[in-house]
Design a protein around this motif. Structure first.
Motif, short mmCIF file in Angstrom:
data_model
loop_
_atom_site.label_atom_id
_atom_site.label_comp_id
_atom_site.label_asym_id
_atom_site.label_seq_id
_atom_site.Cartn_x
_atom_site.Cartn_y
_atom_site.Cartn_z
N TYR A 28 0.87 -1.17 -0.06
CA TYR A 28 0.08 0.05 -0.01
C TYR A 28 0.89 1.33 0.10
CZ TYR A 28 -3.81 -3.27 0.44
OH TYR A 28 -4.73 -4.04 0.35
N SER A 29 1.85 1.18 0.56
CA SER A 29 2.84 2.54 0.69
C SER A 29 3.47 2.73 -0.78
CB SER A 29 3.89 2.38 1.54
OG SER A 29 4.86 1.37 1.19
N LYS A 30 3.57 1.69 -1.57
CA LYS A 30 3.90 2.06 -2.87
C LYS A 30 3.06 2.58 -3.72
CE LYS A 30 7.20 -1.80 -3.32
NZ LYS A 30 7.52 -3.17 -3.79
N LEU A 31 1.73 2.66 -3.29
CA LEU A 31 0.65 3.06 -4.22
C LEU A 31 0.18 4.55 -3.88
CD1 LEU A 31 -1.59 -0.22 -4.30
CD2 LEU A 31 -0.12 0.76 -6.08
N THR A 62 4.93 7.42 2.55
CA THR A 62 4.98 6.74 1.51
C THR A 62 6.20 6.13 1.36
OG1 THR A 62 3.96 6.84 -0.81
CG2 THR A 62 5.26 8.66 0.21
N THR A 63 6.33 5.16 0.15
CA THR A 63 7.44 4.66 -0.45
C THR A 63 7.31 4.82 -2.11
OG1 THR A 63 6.85 2.55 -0.90
CG2 THR A 63 7.96 3.01 1.06
N ASN A 64 6.19 5.74 -2.41
CA ASN A 64 5.99 6.02 -3.81
C ASN A 64 6.56 7.36 -4.06
OD1 ASN A 64 4.89 6.83 -6.04
ND2 ASN A 64 2.90 6.03 -5.58
N LEU A 65 7.51 7.53 -4.93
CA LEU A 65 8.39 8.78 -4.94
C LEU A 65 7.68 9.76 -5.98
CD1 LEU A 65 12.17 7.32 -6.10
CD2 LEU A 65 11.24 8.48 -3.82
N SER A 66 6.49 9.23 -6.82
CA SER A 66 5.70 10.31 -7.27
C SER A 66 5.12 11.17 -6.36
CB SER A 66 4.60 9.66 -8.31
OG SER A 66 5.20 8.60 -8.99
N ILE A 67 4.89 10.97 -5.05
CA ILE A 67 4.45 11.70 -3.95
C ILE A 67 5.38 12.57 -3.10
CG2 ILE A 67 2.57 11.52 -2.09
CD1 ILE A 67 1.88 8.80 -2.98
N VAL A 68 6.74 11.97 -3.15
CA VAL A 68 7.52 12.60 -2.21
C VAL A 68 7.92 13.91 -3.14
CG1 VAL A 68 9.81 12.33 -1.45
CG2 VAL A 68 8.09 10.41 -1.21
N PRO A 69 8.22 15.11 -2.56
CA PRO A 69 8.86 16.16 -2.92
C PRO A 69 10.13 16.09 -3.61
CG PRO A 69 8.25 16.78 -0.79
CD PRO A 69 7.94 15.24 -1.07
N ILE A 70 10.40 16.26 -5.18
CA ILE A 70 11.56 16.01 -5.78
C ILE A 70 12.86 16.46 -5.05
CG2 ILE A 70 13.08 16.71 -7.73
CD1 ILE A 70 10.11 16.73 -9.04
N THR A 139 -0.52 9.43 -12.38
CA THR A 139 -0.77 10.83 -12.65
C THR A 139 -1.53 11.65 -11.49
OG1 THR A 139 -0.43 10.59 -15.00
CG2 THR A 139 -1.44 12.70 -14.40
N ARG A 140 -2.64 11.00 -11.04
CA ARG A 140 -3.52 11.39 -10.11
C ARG A 140 -2.71 11.52 -8.82
NH1 ARG A 140 -7.15 8.01 -12.49
NH2 ARG A 140 -7.51 6.77 -10.90
N ILE A 141 -2.03 10.35 -8.37
CA ILE A 141 -1.04 10.61 -7.32
C ILE A 141 -0.05 11.41 -7.13
CG2 ILE A 141 0.68 9.21 -5.84
CD1 ILE A 141 -1.28 7.04 -6.04
N ALA A 142 0.50 11.78 -8.43
CA ALA A 142 1.56 12.55 -8.34
C ALA A 142 0.76 14.16 -8.55
CB ALA A 142 2.08 12.89 -9.92
N ALA A 143 -0.30 14.42 -8.48
CA ALA A 143 -1.04 15.72 -8.55
C ALA A 143 -1.28 16.04 -6.84
CB ALA A 143 -2.46 15.66 -9.01
N LEU A 144 -1.15 14.93 -6.16
CA LEU A 144 -1.32 15.32 -4.59
C LEU A 144 0.04 16.02 -4.14
CD1 LEU A 144 -2.09 11.68 -3.26
CD2 LEU A 144 -3.51 13.65 -3.16
N PRO A 146 2.27 18.93 -4.93
CA PRO A 146 2.45 20.48 -5.63
C PRO A 146 3.65 20.59 -6.06
CG PRO A 146 1.13 20.79 -3.96
CD PRO A 146 1.47 19.57 -3.60
N ASP A 147 4.70 20.30 -5.25
CA ASP A 147 6.11 20.66 -5.52
C ASP A 147 6.70 19.69 -6.67
OD1 ASP A 147 8.93 21.44 -4.83
OD2 ASP A 147 9.27 19.30 -4.30
N ASN A 148 5.92 18.50 -7.12
CA ASN A 148 6.33 17.76 -8.36
C ASN A 148 5.68 18.50 -9.61
OD1 ASN A 148 7.87 16.20 -6.95
ND2 ASN A 148 6.53 14.39 -6.90
N ALA A 149 4.70 19.16 -9.43
CA ALA A 149 3.96 19.82 -10.60
C ALA A 149 5.04 20.80 -11.28
CB ALA A 149 2.73 20.33 -10.00
#
Length: 151
Positions: A28-31, A62-70, A139-144, A146-149
């Motif tokens: 779940y933390s990967k998602l 999380t362990t999902n890098l899409s959600i972690v600030p770059i 893509t929806r997860i990454a939108a969580l 804003p730093d990554n956008a």
């Protein structure tokens, strides 16, 4: 939802989903974002702080890098195979726990519902998504974040 009165003898009075296997945390933390607790390792560092063997505060991670600030992406892989590294949103940094410590998942963030949930049915559907559906989900997860956008 399951009521847990204690974890290895320590009383806790919270409603929780008991997903105490490491594989459930990792799945779940990967998602998405998850909230969980774990038992502090019995080592010198934790004994000095009086927390060895105690239950942690609830972590939002999380362990999902899409959600972690770059700017917070790890510079290297976790070389210690005895620990699990996760990004802790409350502390805005990477933390870890020992693989052999109990982990209890308390909630999972639902992107579709835009709220924390204990209903895991939608997450089990992810494994059957087509590549295009999965890409849209990521893509929806990454939108969580804003730093990554802006990158």
């Amino acid at each position: 939802m399951k009521k847990i009165d204690s974890v290895e003898g320590d009383p806790i009075e919270l409603e929780r989903i008991a997903l105490s296997t490491l594989s459930d945390f990792q799945k779940y933390s990967k998602l998405t974002k998850v909230r969980f607790i774990f038992r502090y390792a019995n080592n010198e560092y934790n004994r000095d702080r009086g927390r060895a063997g105690n239950i942690s505060a609830t972590r939002t991670a999380t362990t999902n890098l899409s959600i972690v600030p770059i700017s917070k992406h790890p510079r290297s892989r976790n070389s210690d195979t005895s620990t699990v590294r996760f990004y802790d949103f409350n502390r805005a940094g990477w933390r870890s726990f020992r693989r052999d410590n109990i982990v209890i998942l308390t909630e999972v963030f639902s992107v579709e519902k835009n709220r924390w949930t204990t209903d895991l049915d939608e997450f089990d559907k992810i494994s059957s998504m087509s590549p295009a559906e999965y890409a849209a989900y990521i893509t929806r997860i990454a939108a969580l974040n804003p730093d990554n956008a802006n990158s």
